[in-house]
Design a protein around this motif. Sequence first.
Motif, PDB file in Angstrom:
ATOM      1  N   ILE A 105      -2.543  11.451   0.836  1.00 41.19           N
ATOM      2  CA  ILE A 105      -1.655  10.711   1.732  1.00 41.19           C
ATOM      3  C   ILE A 105      -1.681   9.241   1.344  1.00 41.19           C
ATOM      4  CG2 ILE A 105      -1.391   9.859   4.089  1.00 41.19           C
ATOM      5  CD1 ILE A 105      -1.825  12.600   5.114  1.00 41.19           C
ATOM      6  N   LEU A 106      -0.512   8.695   1.117  1.00 42.23           N
ATOM      7  CA  LEU A 106      -0.352   7.277   0.812  1.00 42.23           C
ATOM      8  C   LEU A 106       0.215   6.610   2.060  1.00 42.23           C
ATOM      9  CD1 LEU A 106       1.219   7.617  -2.759  1.00 42.23           C
ATOM     10  CD2 LEU A 106      -1.194   7.252  -2.175  1.00 42.23           C
ATOM     11  N   ALA A 107      -0.640   5.886   2.782  1.00 40.13           N
ATOM     12  CA  ALA A 107      -0.254   5.316   4.072  1.00 40.13           C
ATOM     13  C   ALA A 107       0.117   3.844   3.906  1.00 40.13           C
ATOM     14  CB  ALA A 107      -1.390   5.474   5.071  1.00 40.13           C
ATOM     15  N   LEU A 108       1.272   3.486   4.449  1.00 42.52           N
ATOM     16  CA  LEU A 108       1.799   2.136   4.314  1.00 42.52           C
ATOM     17  C   LEU A 108       1.671   1.364   5.631  1.00 42.52           C
ATOM     18  CD1 LEU A 108       5.082   3.069   2.404  1.00 42.52           C
ATOM     19  CD2 LEU A 108       3.013   2.067   1.425  1.00 42.52           C
ATOM     20  N   PRO A 109       1.333   0.081   5.557  1.00 37.83           N
ATOM     21  CA  PRO A 109       1.248  -0.720   6.783  1.00 37.83           C
ATOM     22  C   PRO A 109       2.614  -0.842   7.441  1.00 37.83           C
ATOM     23  CG  PRO A 109       1.110  -2.121   4.828  1.00 37.83           C
ATOM     24  CD  PRO A 109       1.044  -0.708   4.336  1.00 37.83           C
ATOM     25  N   SER A 110       2.608  -0.817   8.764  1.00 34.81           N
ATOM     26  CA  SER A 110       3.880  -0.917   9.482  1.00 34.81           C
ATOM     27  C   SER A 110       3.626  -1.376  10.913  1.00 34.81           C
ATOM     28  CB  SER A 110       4.604   0.432   9.490  1.00 34.81           C
ATOM     29  OG  SER A 110       5.793   0.341  10.250  1.00 34.81           O
ATOM     30  N   PRO A 111       3.909  -2.639  11.209  1.00 38.48           N
ATOM     31  CA  PRO A 111       3.666  -3.168  12.558  1.00 38.48           C
ATOM     32  C   PRO A 111       4.485  -2.484  13.650  1.00 38.48           C
ATOM     33  CG  PRO A 111       3.968  -4.953  10.972  1.00 38.48           C
ATOM     34  CD  PRO A 111       4.353  -3.686  10.282  1.00 38.48           C
ATOM     35  N   ASP A 112       5.635  -1.905  13.276  1.00 40.30           N
ATOM     36  CA  ASP A 112       6.477  -1.241  14.269  1.00 40.30           C
ATOM     37  C   ASP A 112       6.528   0.276  14.096  1.00 40.30           C
ATOM     38  OD1 ASP A 112       7.983  -1.061  11.968  1.00 40.30           O
ATOM     39  OD2 ASP A 112       9.818  -1.918  12.826  1.00 40.30           O
ATOM     40  N   GLY A 113       5.684   0.806  13.207  1.00 42.90           N
ATOM     41  CA  GLY A 113       5.627   2.248  12.999  1.00 42.90           C
ATOM     42  C   GLY A 113       6.612   2.779  11.985  1.00 42.90           C
ATOM     43  N   LYS A 114       7.551   1.952  11.547  1.00 39.63           N
ATOM     44  CA  LYS A 114       8.568   2.394  10.594  1.00 39.63           C
ATOM     45  C   LYS A 114       8.159   2.025   9.164  1.00 39.63           C
ATOM     46  CE  LYS A 114      12.514   1.801  13.748  1.00 39.63           C
ATOM     47  NZ  LYS A 114      13.864   1.193  13.894  1.00 39.63           N
ATOM     48  N   ILE A 115       8.577   2.849   8.218  1.00 35.34           N
ATOM     49  CA  ILE A 115       8.410   2.488   6.806  1.00 35.34           C
ATOM     50  C   ILE A 115       9.788   2.323   6.180  1.00 35.34           C
ATOM     51  CG2 ILE A 115       6.131   3.467   6.480  1.00 35.34           C
ATOM     52  CD1 ILE A 115       7.428   5.962   5.296  1.00 35.34           C
ATOM     53  N   ARG A 116       9.830   1.520   5.103  1.00 39.25           N
ATOM     54  CA  ARG A 116      11.101   1.139   4.516  1.00 39.25           C
ATOM     55  C   ARG A 116      11.083   1.335   3.012  1.00 39.25           C
ATOM     56  NH1 ARG A 116       9.691  -1.430   9.002  1.00 39.25           N
ATOM     57  NH2 ARG A 116      11.303  -1.940  10.548  1.00 39.25           N
ATOM     58  N   VAL A 117      12.272   1.433   2.443  1.00 38.69           N
ATOM     59  CA  VAL A 117      12.421   1.731   1.014  1.00 38.69           C
ATOM     60  C   VAL A 117      11.660   0.739   0.152  1.00 38.69           C
ATOM     61  CG1 VAL A 117      14.094   1.705  -0.876  1.00 38.69           C
ATOM     62  CG2 VAL A 117      14.594   2.992   1.208  1.00 38.69           C
ATOM     63  N   GLU A 118      11.723  -0.550   0.497  1.00 38.78           N
ATOM     64  CA  GLU A 118      11.075  -1.556  -0.346  1.00 38.78           C
ATOM     65  C   GLU A 118       9.556  -1.392  -0.381  1.00 38.78           C
ATOM     66  OE1 GLU A 118      12.447  -3.685   3.529  1.00 38.78           O
ATOM     67  OE2 GLU A 118      13.210  -2.163   2.119  1.00 38.78           O
ATOM     68  N   GLN A 119       8.978  -0.746   0.628  1.00 42.71           N
ATOM     69  CA  GLN A 119       7.543  -0.465   0.614  1.00 42.71           C
ATOM     70  C   GLN A 119       7.224   0.742  -0.269  1.00 42.71           C
ATOM     71  OE1 GLN A 119       7.478  -0.250   5.117  1.00 42.71           O
ATOM     72  NE2 GLN A 119       5.427  -1.047   4.737  1.00 42.71           N
ATOM     73  N   ILE A 120       8.146   1.687  -0.285  1.00 43.82           N
ATOM     74  CA  ILE A 120       7.921   2.948  -0.991  1.00 43.82           C
ATOM     75  C   ILE A 120       8.134   2.800  -2.496  1.00 43.82           C
ATOM     76  CG2 ILE A 120       8.695   5.352  -1.186  1.00 43.82           C
ATOM     77  CD1 ILE A 120       9.644   5.074   1.762  1.00 43.82           C
ATOM     78  N   GLU A 121       9.083   1.979  -2.863  1.00 46.15           N
ATOM     79  CA  GLU A 121       9.496   1.878  -4.266  1.00 46.15           C
ATOM     80  C   GLU A 121       8.346   1.601  -5.232  1.00 46.15           C
ATOM     81  OE1 GLU A 121      13.640   0.526  -6.332  1.00 46.15           O
ATOM     82  OE2 GLU A 121      12.898  -0.620  -4.629  1.00 46.15           O
ATOM     83  N   PRO A 122       7.409   0.687  -4.920  1.00 49.74           N
ATOM     84  CA  PRO A 122       6.301   0.434  -5.865  1.00 49.74           C
ATOM     85  C   PRO A 122       5.432   1.661  -6.123  1.00 49.74           C
ATOM     86  CG  PRO A 122       6.475  -1.357  -4.279  1.00 49.74           C
ATOM     87  CD  PRO A 122       7.375  -0.268  -3.793  1.00 49.74           C
ATOM     88  N   LEU A 123       5.374   2.595  -5.191  1.00 51.35           N
ATOM     89  CA  LEU A 123       4.539   3.784  -5.365  1.00 51.35           C
ATOM     90  C   LEU A 123       5.088   4.723  -6.430  1.00 51.35           C
ATOM     91  CD1 LEU A 123       3.803   4.610  -1.607  1.00 51.35           C
ATOM     92  CD2 LEU A 123       2.401   3.280  -3.202  1.00 51.35           C
ATOM     93  N   LEU A 124       6.357   4.562  -6.758  1.00 50.93           N
ATOM     94  CA  LEU A 124       6.970   5.449  -7.743  1.00 50.93           C
ATOM     95  C   LEU A 124       6.572   5.092  -9.174  1.00 50.93           C
ATOM     96  CD1 LEU A 124      10.544   5.932  -6.239  1.00 50.93           C
ATOM     97  CD2 LEU A 124       8.433   7.175  -5.778  1.00 50.93           C
TER      98      LEU A 124
END
Length: 344
Positions: A105-124
């Motif tokens: 599981i790759l968990a991303l920080p999110s102050p409002d609970g949402k994740i966004r494309v710009e956070q995901i893109e570097p993981l690719l």
Amino acid sequence: MKPSKHFASDNFAPVHPAIFKAIAEANTGHVKAYGDDPYTDAALKKLQAQFGETADAYFVFGGTGANVLGLKTVTESHHAIICAESAHINVDECGAPEKFTGCKILALPSPDGKIRVEQIEPLLAAVGNMHHSQPKVISISQPTEYGTVYTPEEIETLAQFAHQHELLLHVDGARLCNAAAHLEMGLRDITGDVGVDVLSFGGAKNGMMFGEAVIFFKRTYGKAFPFIRKQGMQLFSKMRFIAAQFDAYLTNDLWLKNARHANDMAQLLAKQLAAIPGITITQPVEANAVFAILPKEAIPQIQQHYFFYVWNEATSETRLMTAFDTTQRDVRGFVNAIQTAMKH
């Protein structure tokens, strides 16, 4: 005397009378087991009416089982699942997703609970590198664990990004009905129609006794699920008692009425709390959750009368949940207890 209702979780709420009645009415005579019965057939047709004729749905016991087995069906153990740090699959499932899918599981920080494309893109950047787990699924909660709601446009953006990169989009919809009620949209409008591939659709937090549905929006994705469900110990022999609940839940918009009422009570609670000096509402109130910072010294006294969870001990941020059976009187009583505790 302690109140009969609390604000810790919508799981604390009882079973809706219409659901109880449906279970009792199904408790007659003999029918075939493991889902080969008229109750299951009727409920699956109701689900297809809500989610589309191509929706491939299966019943399981609970939300963790729905999430884990839905994800396991579309992943291999060398894959990775991307989600928010606060996601249920990351925080509240005791490592079950990792144990049973084998995925990282790759968990991303999110102050409002949402994740966004710009956070995901570097993981690719890890794609194709044999030394790294391969991203395969983006998993979001709708609503999020903070009670915020993804718009259809936000979900579609994530889905399009996922599909462009040969990923899938999974939605943990334990409270999906609350999101639909907030958006004033149908269940299909915020799932299959905007690109969701796999959905965990819950009812236990909104009036059902138990049972969840795992829905694949392409039948090819769910081809192996019957075997994975059995192996994963989520195949209920007396399936009619899950199916009967879903049939009632999806009849006469019971799911929507329950969710809309819970949301309304959360709005009322937030409005009354926001008017009290010394209390801060920390998240937009979009479903049936209110996140509020309460005076730390008052919390133990309030909890003597009303149970609720402290979300962040360091900041005294609390999570306050309403349910389909929460009343205006319940809200007033809770707010009065908070005000009384803050005076001492």
